[in-house]
Design a protein around this motif. Sequence first.
Motif, PDB file in Angstrom:
ATOM      1  N   GLY A 119       0.815  -1.212   0.000  1.00  0.00           N
ATOM      2  CA  GLY A 119       0.000   0.000   0.000  1.00  0.00           C
ATOM      3  C   GLY A 119       0.849   1.261   0.000  1.00  0.00           C
ATOM      4  N   GLY A 120       1.890   1.290   0.815  1.00  0.00           N
ATOM      5  CA  GLY A 120       2.780   2.447   0.851  1.00  0.00           C
ATOM      6  C   GLY A 120       3.482   2.653  -0.486  1.00  0.00           C
ATOM      7  N   VAL A 123       0.944   4.066  -2.959  1.00  0.00           N
ATOM      8  CA  VAL A 123       0.679   5.497  -2.726  1.00  0.00           C
ATOM      9  C   VAL A 123       1.841   6.334  -3.253  1.00  0.00           C
ATOM     10  N   THR A 124       3.069   5.888  -2.995  1.00  0.00           N
ATOM     11  CA  THR A 124       4.240   6.623  -3.477  1.00  0.00           C
ATOM     12  C   THR A 124       4.259   6.687  -5.000  1.00  0.00           C
ATOM     13  N   GLY A 127       1.521   8.966  -6.303  1.00  0.00           N
ATOM     14  CA  GLY A 127       1.883  10.367  -6.106  1.00  0.00           C
ATOM     15  C   GLY A 127       2.895  10.844  -7.131  1.00  0.00           C
TER      16      GLY A 127
END
Length: 136
Positions: A119-120, A123-124, A127
């Motif tokens: 998930g991280g 998201v990165t 972005g």
Amino acid sequence: MALGGALAQATGILAFAPARRRIDPWTANAAQTTVAALTLLLLAGLAEPALPPAPSPTLVLSLLYGVLVVGVGGYALYFVMLERLPPATAAALQLLAPPLAGVFGWALLGERLALTDLGGGAVTLAGLALLFRARR
């Protein structure tokens, strides 16, 4: 400690910004690294006054790898990016390091990736995709 490290890095970047054209990046980085090393030695001495035992060969080799390949090599790559790309783009591309480290750990070392890791990373990457798409 993590917040202190982030604040110290931001302070170093802001302190270096006015001298950017007068000091080469290697000299500035060496100065920042020296200050960081001295600060960590002081904090380590306060936290653990007893000296550690003699380091093992594995520890010494790991430290050399971390300093030369990860540290010097990483900064060399970053400085090349700064020469070829706008600074904001080079800084944004640094955000690829954690997701790529996770993928390399999984693919090369058999590490398990948790859902929070995935998930991280997502998201990165999302972005960064939005950032670069907005620049077009």
